[in-house]
Design a protein around this motif. Sequence first.
Motif, short mmCIF file in Angstrom:
data_model
loop_
_atom_site.label_atom_id
_atom_site.label_comp_id
_atom_site.label_asym_id
_atom_site.label_seq_id
_atom_site.Cartn_x
_atom_site.Cartn_y
_atom_site.Cartn_z
N ASP A 81 0.56 -1.18 0.22
CA ASP A 81 -0.52 -0.07 -0.14
C ASP A 81 0.40 1.24 0.17
O ASP A 81 1.88 1.41 1.10
N LEU A 82 0.58 1.78 -1.07
CA LEU A 82 1.82 3.37 -1.23
C LEU A 82 0.90 4.36 -1.07
O LEU A 82 0.10 5.01 -2.16
N GLU A 83 1.48 5.21 -0.60
CA GLU A 83 0.11 6.26 -0.51
C GLU A 83 1.00 8.08 -0.64
O GLU A 83 1.78 7.86 0.41
N ILE A 84 1.45 8.79 -1.72
CA ILE A 84 2.77 9.95 -1.63
C ILE A 84 1.40 10.97 -2.74
O ILE A 84 0.39 11.03 -3.11
N ASP A 85 1.40 11.74 -1.69
CA ASP A 85 0.43 12.91 -1.75
C ASP A 85 1.69 14.73 -1.96
O ASP A 85 2.78 14.52 -1.35
N TYR A 86 1.21 14.90 -2.79
CA TYR A 86 2.12 15.98 -4.14
C TYR A 86 0.81 17.70 -3.42
O TYR A 86 1.53 18.64 -2.82
N ALA A 87 0.18 17.85 -3.75
CA ALA A 87 -0.85 18.41 -3.26
C ALA A 87 -2.05 17.81 -2.17
O ALA A 87 -2.55 16.90 -3.23
N PRO A 88 -3.03 19.15 -2.45
CA PRO A 88 -4.14 18.33 -2.18
C PRO A 88 -5.18 18.17 -3.17
O PRO A 88 -5.88 16.61 -2.57
N ASP A 145 16.11 4.42 2.81
CA ASP A 145 16.30 4.06 0.40
C ASP A 145 15.56 3.63 0.16
O ASP A 145 15.04 3.55 -1.02
N ALA A 146 14.08 2.82 1.34
CA ALA A 146 12.80 2.37 0.53
C ALA A 146 12.09 2.79 -0.26
O ALA A 146 11.76 3.88 -0.95
N ILE A 147 12.19 5.04 1.25
CA ILE A 147 11.60 6.00 0.26
C ILE A 147 12.18 6.53 -1.50
O ILE A 147 11.68 5.69 -2.79
N THR A 161 4.17 15.73 0.22
CA THR A 161 3.77 16.83 1.55
C THR A 161 3.76 15.04 1.74
O THR A 161 4.25 15.68 2.95
N LYS A 162 3.72 14.08 2.01
CA LYS A 162 3.50 12.92 3.00
C LYS A 162 3.57 12.14 1.55
O LYS A 162 3.13 11.40 0.87
N PHE A 163 4.33 10.73 2.33
CA PHE A 163 4.84 9.83 1.42
C PHE A 163 4.76 8.60 2.76
O PHE A 163 5.11 8.74 4.00
N ASP A 164 3.56 7.61 2.70
CA ASP A 164 3.09 6.89 3.53
C ASP A 164 3.31 4.89 2.34
O ASP A 164 2.84 5.04 1.51
N LEU A 165 4.38 4.61 3.10
CA LEU A 165 4.03 2.95 2.74
C LEU A 165 3.71 1.57 3.62
O LEU A 165 4.62 2.05 4.87
N LYS A 170 5.90 -11.63 2.35
CA LYS A 170 5.56 -13.35 2.37
C LYS A 170 5.20 -14.28 3.85
O LYS A 170 4.56 -14.86 4.29
N ASN A 171 6.77 -13.60 4.77
CA ASN A 171 6.90 -14.26 6.02
C ASN A 171 5.63 -13.28 6.71
O ASN A 171 6.06 -14.34 7.95
N GLY A 172 5.05 -12.80 6.44
CA GLY A 172 4.14 -12.62 7.29
C GLY A 172 5.01 -10.68 8.68
O GLY A 172 4.04 -9.83 9.09
N LYS A 173 5.42 -10.62 7.87
CA LYS A 173 6.15 -9.32 8.41
C LYS A 173 6.14 -8.35 8.13
O LYS A 173 6.02 -8.30 6.67
N LYS A 174 5.02 -6.86 8.72
CA LYS A 174 4.66 -5.99 8.34
C LYS A 174 5.43 -4.42 8.45
O LYS A 174 6.57 -5.00 9.96
N ILE A 175 5.87 -4.04 7.28
CA ILE A 175 6.84 -2.37 7.60
C ILE A 175 5.44 -1.80 7.26
O ILE A 175 5.03 -1.39 6.52
N GLU A 176 6.36 -0.62 8.13
CA GLU A 176 5.59 0.73 7.32
C GLU A 176 6.33 2.27 7.58
O GLU A 176 7.71 2.34 8.27
N PHE A 177 6.21 2.78 6.47
CA PHE A 177 7.47 3.91 6.32
C PHE A 177 6.68 5.67 6.47
O PHE A 177 5.24 5.04 5.34
N GLU A 178 6.32 6.09 7.23
CA GLU A 178 5.29 7.50 7.16
C GLU A 178 6.89 8.25 6.77
O GLU A 178 7.73 8.93 7.68
N ASP A 179 6.60 9.36 6.56
CA ASP A 179 7.05 10.97 6.40
C ASP A 179 6.29 12.13 5.54
O ASP A 179 5.45 11.89 4.64
N ARG A 180 6.51 12.92 6.75
CA ARG A 180 5.76 14.23 5.88
C ARG A 180 7.09 15.49 5.88
O ARG A 180 7.98 15.52 6.26
N LYS A 181 7.05 16.10 4.47
CA LYS A 181 7.25 17.36 4.69
C LYS A 181 6.94 18.78 5.03
O LYS A 181 4.92 19.18 4.60
#
Length: 181
Positions: A81-88, A145-147, A161-165, A170-181
Amino acid sequence: MKKWIYSFSIPLFAIGLAACSNDPSVDNHPKEQVVPPPNENATTNDDIISKGDSGNKSDDGNVQDMNVKKLMDNFPYTKFDLEIDYAPDIEYDYEYEEKDAGSGSYRAELNDAIHDKKLKGAEAFQSLYTLMQEVRIDENTAKEDAIQQILDTFQLDTNYTKFDLEYTMKNGKKIEFEDRK
Protein backbone atom coordinates in the motif's frame (compact mmCIF):
# COMPACT_ATOMS: atom_id res chain seq x y z
CA MET A 1 -48.10 15.88 -84.80
CA LYS A 2 -46.42 12.50 -85.36
CA LYS A 3 -43.10 13.94 -84.28
CA TRP A 4 -44.69 15.17 -81.11
CA ILE A 5 -46.05 11.68 -80.28
CA TYR A 6 -42.69 10.08 -81.04
CA SER A 7 -40.87 12.58 -78.82
CA PHE A 8 -43.05 11.53 -75.85
CA SER A 9 -43.33 7.84 -76.60
CA ILE A 10 -39.58 7.12 -76.77
CA PRO A 11 -38.83 8.47 -73.25
CA LEU A 12 -41.96 6.74 -71.89
CA PHE A 13 -40.80 3.45 -73.43
CA ALA A 14 -37.34 3.88 -71.84
CA ILE A 15 -38.90 4.49 -68.41
CA GLY A 16 -41.09 1.44 -68.83
CA LEU A 17 -38.07 -0.75 -69.61
CA ALA A 18 -36.24 0.52 -66.55
CA ALA A 19 -39.23 -0.31 -64.35
CA CYS A 20 -39.23 -3.91 -65.56
CA SER A 21 -35.51 -4.36 -65.01
CA ASN A 22 -34.01 -7.38 -63.20
CA ASP A 23 -31.43 -5.13 -61.60
CA PRO A 24 -31.17 -6.18 -57.90
CA SER A 25 -30.42 -2.60 -56.81
CA VAL A 26 -33.93 -1.61 -57.93
CA ASP A 27 -36.62 -2.61 -55.43
CA ASN A 28 -39.81 -3.10 -57.45
CA HIS A 29 -41.82 -4.80 -54.70
CA PRO A 30 -40.68 -3.69 -51.23
CA LYS A 31 -43.42 -5.65 -49.42
CA GLU A 32 -42.23 -8.93 -50.93
CA GLN A 33 -38.69 -8.83 -49.60
CA VAL A 34 -37.51 -12.08 -48.13
CA VAL A 35 -35.69 -11.83 -44.82
CA PRO A 36 -33.45 -14.85 -44.21
CA PRO A 37 -34.17 -16.75 -41.00
CA PRO A 38 -31.59 -16.40 -38.23
CA ASN A 39 -28.75 -18.86 -38.49
CA GLU A 40 -28.62 -20.94 -35.34
CA ASN A 41 -24.92 -21.66 -35.88
CA ALA A 42 -24.01 -17.99 -36.28
CA THR A 43 -21.75 -16.37 -33.70
CA THR A 44 -23.40 -13.69 -31.62
CA ASN A 45 -21.70 -10.95 -29.64
CA ASP A 46 -22.35 -12.96 -26.48
CA ASP A 47 -20.25 -15.83 -27.86
CA ILE A 48 -17.23 -13.67 -28.67
CA ILE A 49 -14.62 -13.37 -25.93
CA SER A 50 -13.01 -10.00 -26.11
CA LYS A 51 -9.31 -9.45 -25.58
CA GLY A 52 -10.05 -7.76 -22.27
CA ASP A 53 -11.89 -10.82 -20.93
CA SER A 54 -9.13 -13.32 -20.31
CA GLY A 55 -11.21 -15.31 -17.88
CA ASN A 56 -10.41 -12.92 -15.02
CA LYS A 57 -13.36 -11.98 -12.92
CA SER A 58 -12.73 -8.45 -11.69
CA ASP A 59 -15.07 -6.48 -9.47
CA ASP A 60 -13.83 -3.10 -8.33
CA GLY A 61 -10.20 -4.22 -8.37
CA ASN A 62 -10.88 -7.65 -6.83
CA VAL A 63 -9.61 -10.41 -9.11
CA GLN A 64 -9.37 -14.14 -9.16
CA ASP A 65 -6.85 -15.08 -11.81
CA MET A 66 -5.01 -18.37 -11.98
CA ASN A 67 -2.72 -16.98 -14.71
CA VAL A 68 -1.38 -14.39 -12.25
CA LYS A 69 -0.87 -17.01 -9.54
CA LYS A 70 2.67 -17.70 -10.83
CA LEU A 71 3.53 -14.01 -10.62
CA MET A 72 2.03 -13.79 -7.14
CA ASP A 73 4.20 -16.70 -6.03
CA ASN A 74 7.30 -14.74 -7.16
CA PHE A 75 6.09 -11.43 -5.69
CA PRO A 76 7.68 -10.93 -2.23
CA TYR A 77 4.67 -9.05 -0.78
CA THR A 78 1.19 -10.17 0.23
CA LYS A 79 0.19 -6.55 0.77
CA PHE A 80 1.60 -3.36 -0.73
CA ASP A 81 0.00 0.00 0.00
CA LEU A 82 1.70 3.16 -1.25
CA GLU A 83 0.22 6.62 -0.85
CA ILE A 84 2.14 9.76 -1.78
CA ASP A 85 0.51 13.19 -1.60
CA TYR A 86 1.87 16.18 -3.49
CA ALA A 87 -0.96 18.68 -3.19
CA PRO A 88 -4.54 18.55 -1.97
CA ASP A 89 -5.73 17.11 -5.30
CA ILE A 90 -2.57 15.35 -6.49
CA GLU A 91 -1.74 11.95 -5.11
CA TYR A 92 -0.23 8.65 -6.13
CA ASP A 93 -2.04 5.68 -4.57
CA TYR A 94 -1.18 2.04 -5.27
CA GLU A 95 -2.91 -0.75 -3.38
CA TYR A 96 -2.34 -4.47 -3.69
CA GLU A 97 -3.52 -7.18 -1.35
CA GLU A 98 -3.31 -10.91 -1.84
CA LYS A 99 -6.59 -12.44 -0.69
CA ASP A 100 -5.85 -16.14 -1.24
CA ALA A 101 -2.60 -17.23 -2.87
CA GLY A 102 -3.90 -20.72 -3.57
CA SER A 103 -6.78 -19.48 -5.70
CA GLY A 104 -4.97 -16.52 -7.25
CA SER A 105 -7.38 -14.10 -5.58
CA TYR A 106 -6.19 -10.54 -4.98
CA ARG A 107 -7.20 -6.89 -5.06
CA ALA A 108 -5.14 -4.30 -6.94
CA GLU A 109 -5.80 -0.68 -7.77
CA LEU A 110 -3.77 2.32 -8.97
CA ASN A 111 -4.93 5.93 -8.78
CA ASP A 112 -2.20 8.11 -10.25
CA ALA A 113 -3.17 11.78 -10.55
CA ILE A 114 0.41 12.71 -11.50
CA HIS A 115 0.52 10.64 -14.70
CA ASP A 116 -3.30 10.67 -15.08
CA LYS A 117 -3.61 6.90 -14.86
CA LYS A 118 -6.18 4.66 -13.17
CA LEU A 119 -5.89 0.88 -13.23
CA LYS A 120 -7.79 -1.87 -11.47
CA GLY A 121 -7.50 -5.62 -11.16
CA ALA A 122 -5.10 -7.50 -13.42
CA GLU A 123 -3.78 -4.37 -15.16
CA ALA A 124 -2.92 -2.75 -11.83
CA PHE A 125 -1.20 -5.87 -10.51
CA GLN A 126 0.80 -6.44 -13.72
CA SER A 127 1.97 -2.83 -13.63
CA LEU A 128 2.98 -3.09 -9.97
CA TYR A 129 4.70 -6.42 -10.54
CA THR A 130 6.72 -5.00 -13.44
CA LEU A 131 7.76 -1.89 -11.51
CA MET A 132 8.68 -3.81 -8.37
CA GLN A 133 11.15 -6.04 -10.23
CA GLU A 134 13.69 -3.23 -9.80
CA VAL A 135 12.90 -2.49 -6.14
CA ARG A 136 14.81 -4.32 -3.41
CA ILE A 137 13.09 -3.50 -0.16
CA ASP A 138 12.47 -5.96 2.63
CA GLU A 139 12.19 -5.96 6.42
CA ASN A 140 15.84 -4.80 6.77
CA THR A 141 15.68 -1.82 4.38
CA ALA A 142 16.25 1.61 5.89
CA LYS A 143 13.44 4.15 5.61
CA GLU A 144 15.41 6.64 3.46
CA ASP A 145 16.58 3.88 1.12
CA ALA A 146 13.05 2.47 0.72
CA ILE A 147 11.59 5.90 -0.02
CA GLN A 148 14.29 6.71 -2.57
CA GLN A 149 13.90 3.34 -4.34
CA ILE A 150 10.14 3.80 -4.61
CA LEU A 151 10.41 7.38 -5.89
CA ASP A 152 13.05 6.42 -8.47
CA THR A 153 11.26 3.30 -9.68
CA PHE A 154 7.81 4.89 -9.90
CA GLN A 155 9.31 8.06 -11.44
CA LEU A 156 7.91 10.33 -8.75
CA ASP A 157 9.13 13.70 -7.51
CA THR A 158 10.84 14.05 -4.14
CA ASN A 159 8.79 17.16 -3.29
CA TYR A 160 5.91 15.26 -1.71
CA THR A 161 3.97 16.45 1.32
CA LYS A 162 3.24 12.95 2.65
CA PHE A 163 4.81 9.58 1.92
CA ASP A 164 3.17 6.48 3.36
CA LEU A 165 4.31 2.96 2.48
CA GLU A 166 2.98 -0.12 4.18
CA TYR A 167 3.81 -3.62 3.02
CA THR A 168 3.64 -7.17 4.30
CA MET A 169 6.28 -9.70 3.32
CA LYS A 170 5.43 -13.31 2.43
CA ASN A 171 6.74 -14.35 5.86
CA GLY A 172 4.06 -12.16 7.54
CA LYS A 173 6.42 -9.36 8.63
CA LYS A 174 4.67 -5.95 8.34
CA ILE A 175 6.72 -2.85 7.57
CA GLU A 176 5.54 0.76 7.47
CA PHE A 177 7.36 3.94 6.47
CA GLU A 178 5.82 7.36 6.87
CA ASP A 179 7.40 10.70 6.04
CA ARG A 180 5.96 14.23 5.97
CA LYS A 181 7.51 17.38 4.62
